[in-house]
Design a protein around this motif. Structure first.
Motif, PDB file in Angstrom:
ATOM      1  N   GLN A  61     -24.482  47.195 -58.832  1.00  0.00           N
ATOM      2  CA  GLN A  61     -24.137  45.814 -58.483  1.00  0.00           C
ATOM      3  C   GLN A  61     -25.186  44.849 -59.023  1.00  0.00           C
ATOM      4  N   TYR A  62     -26.438  45.257 -58.982  1.00  0.00           N
ATOM      5  CA  TYR A  62     -27.513  44.414 -59.494  1.00  0.00           C
ATOM      6  C   TYR A  62     -27.369  44.217 -61.004  1.00  0.00           C
ATOM      7  N   THR A  63     -27.061  45.284 -61.739  1.00  0.00           N
ATOM      8  CA  THR A  63     -26.920  45.144 -63.194  1.00  0.00           C
ATOM      9  C   THR A  63     -25.722  44.271 -63.543  1.00  0.00           C
ATOM     10  N   LYS A  64     -24.639  44.351 -62.771  1.00  0.00           N
ATOM     11  CA  LYS A  64     -23.489  43.468 -63.000  1.00  0.00           C
ATOM     12  C   LYS A  64     -23.880  42.013 -62.759  1.00  0.00           C
ATOM     13  N   TYR A  65     -24.650  41.786 -61.714  1.00  0.00           N
ATOM     14  CA  TYR A  65     -25.107  40.434 -61.395  1.00  0.00           C
ATOM     15  C   TYR A  65     -25.991  39.879 -62.510  1.00  0.00           C
ATOM     16  N   VAL A  66     -26.891  40.691 -63.038  1.00  0.00           N
ATOM     17  CA  VAL A  66     -27.786  40.255 -64.115  1.00  0.00           C
ATOM     18  C   VAL A  66     -26.973  39.914 -65.362  1.00  0.00           C
ATOM     19  N   GLU A  67     -26.015  40.745 -65.727  1.00  0.00           N
ATOM     20  CA  GLU A  67     -25.183  40.478 -66.917  1.00  0.00           C
ATOM     21  C   GLU A  67     -24.349  39.219 -66.729  1.00  0.00           C
ATOM     22  N   LYS A  68     -23.836  39.024 -65.531  1.00  0.00           N
ATOM     23  CA  LYS A  68     -23.057  37.820 -65.249  1.00  0.00           C
ATOM     24  C   LYS A  68     -23.921  36.568 -65.397  1.00  0.00           C
ATOM     25  N   SER A  69     -25.167  36.629 -64.945  1.00  0.00           N
ATOM     26  CA  SER A  69     -26.053  35.475 -65.074  1.00  0.00           C
ATOM     27  C   SER A  69     -26.442  35.241 -66.532  1.00  0.00           C
ATOM     28  N   ARG A  70     -26.577  36.300 -67.318  1.00  0.00           N
ATOM     29  CA  ARG A  70     -26.859  36.140 -68.751  1.00  0.00           C
ATOM     30  C   ARG A  70     -25.702  35.458 -69.465  1.00  0.00           C
ATOM     31  N   LYS A  71     -24.486  35.860 -69.131  1.00  0.00           N
ATOM     32  CA  LYS A  71     -23.315  35.229 -69.746  1.00  0.00           C
ATOM     33  C   LYS A  71     -23.225  33.761 -69.350  1.00  0.00           C
ATOM     34  N   ALA A  72     -23.513  33.459 -68.101  1.00  0.00           N
ATOM     35  CA  ALA A  72     -23.490  32.063 -67.646  1.00  0.00           C
ATOM     36  C   ALA A  72     -24.558  31.241 -68.365  1.00  0.00           C
ATOM     37  N   ALA A  73     -25.724  31.831 -68.611  1.00  0.00           N
ATOM     38  CA  ALA A  73     -26.790  31.129 -69.336  1.00  0.00           C
ATOM     39  C   ALA A  73     -26.373  30.843 -70.770  1.00  0.00           C
ATOM     40  N   ASP A  74     -25.734  31.805 -71.432  1.00  0.00           N
ATOM     41  CA  ASP A  74     -25.249  31.583 -72.799  1.00  0.00           C
ATOM     42  C   ASP A  74     -24.200  30.480 -72.848  1.00  0.00           C
ATOM     43  N   ALA A  75     -23.275  30.521 -71.903  1.00  0.00           N
ATOM     44  CA  ALA A  75     -22.231  29.495 -71.855  1.00  0.00           C
ATOM     45  C   ALA A  75     -22.834  28.118 -71.594  1.00  0.00           C
ATOM     46  N   SER A  76     -23.812  28.057 -70.722  1.00  0.00           N
ATOM     47  CA  SER A  76     -24.469  26.794 -70.416  1.00  0.00           C
ATOM     48  C   SER A  76     -25.224  26.252 -71.621  1.00  0.00           C
ATOM     49  N   ASN A  77     -25.934  27.121 -72.337  1.00  0.00           N
ATOM     50  CA  ASN A  77     -26.654  26.692 -73.537  1.00  0.00           C
ATOM     51  C   ASN A  77     -25.700  26.132 -74.585  1.00  0.00           C
ATOM     52  N   MET A  78     -24.598  26.843 -74.832  1.00  0.00           N
ATOM     53  CA  MET A  78     -23.613  26.368 -75.809  1.00  0.00           C
ATOM     54  C   MET A  78     -22.993  25.066 -75.337  1.00  0.00           C
TER      55      MET A  78
END
Length: 169
Positions: free
Chosen positions: A36-53
């Motif tokens: 669950q922690y690794t899923k949460y980390v990946e989800k936050s990475r994707k959100a960071a990429d989307a936010s940067n773009m």
């Protein structure tokens, strides 16, 4: 005298078996929570990429809409690379737009993707957005590449925000 010797038998503490059981329970809990922690980390990475773009695209859209700026009509492709070896690129960038990006997002050129799972096969990929600027300053955005999960992610994010706006939330 015998009472003093018997006092040692009344030790309070954990036995070895109790300690092993406690460690086993902790190991089971960690085993259940780690995925669950690794899923949460990946989800936050994707959100960071989307936010940067999204931030880079917003700067281009606002710059194009401002009548004081002279941004030529055309297509501007923003590419954020998947590794630290590359730099973020904006095709057809003008000096004025570059200055605006530098003032709004100081380290925009050194931005790289955080998530390693933007391709459909779960590997790292560059992410892109194509901003089309009309002569009147209007803009439209297309995320890509077409086969990437980034395009799907951004379109679902845009659809969700549009639905929330329509509902008044």
């Amino acid at each position: 005298m015998f009472k003093l010797l018997n006092k040692k038998k009344n030790n309070k503490g954990f036995t070895f078996v109790e300690l092993v059981i406690a460690i086993a329970i902790l190991a089971i809990l960690v085993g259940l929570l780690a995925p669950q922690y690794t899923k949460y980390v990946e989800k936050s990475r994707k959100a960071a990429d989307a936010s940067n773009m999204d931030e880079i695209v917003k700067v281009i859209k606002v710059f194009a809409a401002d009548p004081d700026n002279d941004l030529p009509a055309g297509k501007y492709t923003v590419t954020i690379p998947s590794s630290s070896s590359g730099t973020t690129q904006v095709s057809n960038i003008t000096n004025e737009l570059k200055t605006e990006l530098n003032s709004a997002i100081p380290k925009w050129a050194s931005t790289t993707t955080k998530s390693k799972k933007w391709k459909s096969d779960g590997t790292a990929s560059d992410i892109t957005a194509e901003v089309e600027v009309n002569k009147d300053g209007g803009t439209s955005v297309n995320y890509g590449p077409d086969t990437s999960s980034f395009k799907t992610y951004m379109e679902s994010k845009t659809a969700n925000s549009s639905a929330a706006t329509a509902d008044g939330k």
